[in-house]
Enzyme design. Sequence first.
Site, PDB file in Angstrom:
ATOM      1  N   GLY A  98     -34.417   9.823 -43.816  1.00 42.49           N
ATOM      2  CA  GLY A  98     -35.219   8.729 -44.353  1.00 42.49           C
ATOM      3  C   GLY A  98     -36.161   8.199 -43.289  1.00 42.49           C
ATOM      4  O   GLY A  98     -36.435   8.868 -42.286  1.00 42.49           O
ATOM      5  N   VAL A  99     -36.624   6.974 -43.479  1.00 40.72           N
ATOM      6  CA  VAL A  99     -37.601   6.396 -42.554  1.00 40.72           C
ATOM      7  C   VAL A  99     -37.057   6.332 -41.130  1.00 40.72           C
ATOM      8  O   VAL A  99     -37.715   6.765 -40.178  1.00 40.72           O
ATOM      9  CB  VAL A  99     -38.023   4.993 -43.030  1.00 40.72           C
ATOM     10  CG1 VAL A  99     -38.909   4.316 -41.996  1.00 40.72           C
ATOM     11  CG2 VAL A  99     -38.754   5.082 -44.370  1.00 40.72           C
TER      12      VAL A  99
ATOM     13  N   GLY B  25     -21.477 -19.032 -40.275  1.00 37.87           N
ATOM     14  CA  GLY B  25     -21.515 -19.950 -41.409  1.00 37.87           C
ATOM     15  C   GLY B  25     -20.781 -19.391 -42.616  1.00 37.87           C
ATOM     16  O   GLY B  25     -20.828 -18.185 -42.895  1.00 37.87           O
TER      17      GLY B  25
ATOM     18  N   HIS C 265     -68.544   2.936 -39.293  1.00 35.22           N
ATOM     19  CA  HIS C 265     -68.480   4.321 -38.827  1.00 35.22           C
ATOM     20  C   HIS C 265     -68.773   4.367 -37.324  1.00 35.22           C
ATOM     21  O   HIS C 265     -69.687   3.687 -36.863  1.00 35.22           O
ATOM     22  CB  HIS C 265     -69.524   5.164 -39.563  1.00 35.22           C
ATOM     23  CG  HIS C 265     -69.633   6.564 -39.037  1.00 35.22           C
ATOM     24  ND1 HIS C 265     -68.741   7.553 -39.386  1.00 35.22           N
ATOM     25  CD2 HIS C 265     -70.527   7.138 -38.176  1.00 35.22           C
ATOM     26  CE1 HIS C 265     -69.085   8.675 -38.769  1.00 35.22           C
ATOM     27  NE2 HIS C 265     -70.156   8.457 -38.028  1.00 35.22           N
TER      28      HIS C 265
END
Length: 478
Positions: free
Chosen positions: A191-192, A116, A457
């Site tokens: 980085g990540v 597009g 818990h």
Amino acid sequence: MPIEVDVAVLGGGPGGYTAAVRAAQAGKTVAIIERDKLGGTCLHRGCIPSKSLLRSAEVYATIREAASYGIEVPGQGISVKWEGVANRKSSIVEQLHKGLQALMAQHRIQVVRGNGRIMGPTIFSPRSGAVAVDLPDGESETVVPRNLIIATGSRPRRLEGLPYDGEFVATSDEALEWPALPASAIIVGGGVIGVEWASMLSDFGTKVTLVETAERLVPGEDKDVSAELAKLLKKRGVEIHVGAKLDVGSCKVEGGAVRVEIAVKGGTAALSAERMLVSVGRQGNVEGMGFENTDVRTEGGFVKVNPATLQTGEPHIYAIGDCIGGVQLAHAAMHEAAVAVDHLLGRADGTVRAADRDIPRCIYSRPEAASIGWTEEGAKAGGLDVKTARIPLRVLGKALVHGEPDGFAKVVADKATGDLLGVHLVGARATDLIAEASLAKLLDAVPWEIGRAIHPHPTLSEALQEVMAALDGVAGHG
């Protein structure tokens, strides 16, 4: 005849398809223009396939450690069948892709597959924003919307001068299609993405060398998070070089290996491995979109928008997701989709765009890491007087039961007001646990409220209860 709709979306990734569905749910006619497949980078070259590989690596690592659970693995041990790992990844992607196609059909969203390009005023429309689409069969189509949302995403940034071939020197997109598991790998970028790949490959048994220019891994995160991840990766045999610069010109592919030199404190180091993965950030897909035909502008390689409404220089044209920069995460794009669509719909109670730091940040390594809000150092640099608390996950029964005691929970709060500023987690299921902190930020909860909320818990969720209580010196395991 052109396709006339209320809303057109250029790009079918998480931001794009979320915007399309949200507009369709409001009764609008919608079209998505997508040149590849619905789902975008996240589904096909990012979030989903990489997390599938990470899960397989986690299972392999767990089985290798079976003896610590009292389980004996008979025979000659275990091995990785890479073809099976890859097939599982592809199966998950395909299942989700089919689901997206069904979602589009359910909401009667027209999907136009092709490239597009935004047009200026034409015979189809007196204002810019119509989209000319080049279809795969060589034909063309024109989509004329009342409102247009640009969601063209991003791609891996490449370092100029490296001999990329997709096999020996690859981006994360290409590494997902490696036909075999390498025995050794150099990862450029801590980085990540770099940390996740280092974790995954090392769990599979690959010898990993991680190179980062900054002085620490994931430099945008809290220093405690960086230190913990580095410590745990090193413990698993990952060689880490921080404050290191890659000598691009030295990179050579020869003898079935990649050889490169890096500048480190005190000199240089020569590295060699079967493969090299380069993960040094991402850049917006903004070229060739026809912006020059409109008042849509770019800045620093990303679409420039009104930060509150996400409108571009053309009020009826919006932009969201990776192509506008900021937090380049799928859930950030989905949030921005809601902001943009609500604004174009004129909803008075529409979605308000969150600050970048209040969008959860996740690292799917082993163990995981997740954060939201201010880092301790960032808050101090911003002039805030803070107090912090931190607890190790090994105080939690569930962490020990699951054999995943590494990591911690940390909270940063305003010393004067008690306001919650940031939450930082390293440990098993951290990426799931951070959702509670995200809700707390949205509701403007303060730490003592989270600490008083009853958490079941034994669960890992107790980490948040404990660290919030620790802020006031009343942690049950402090």
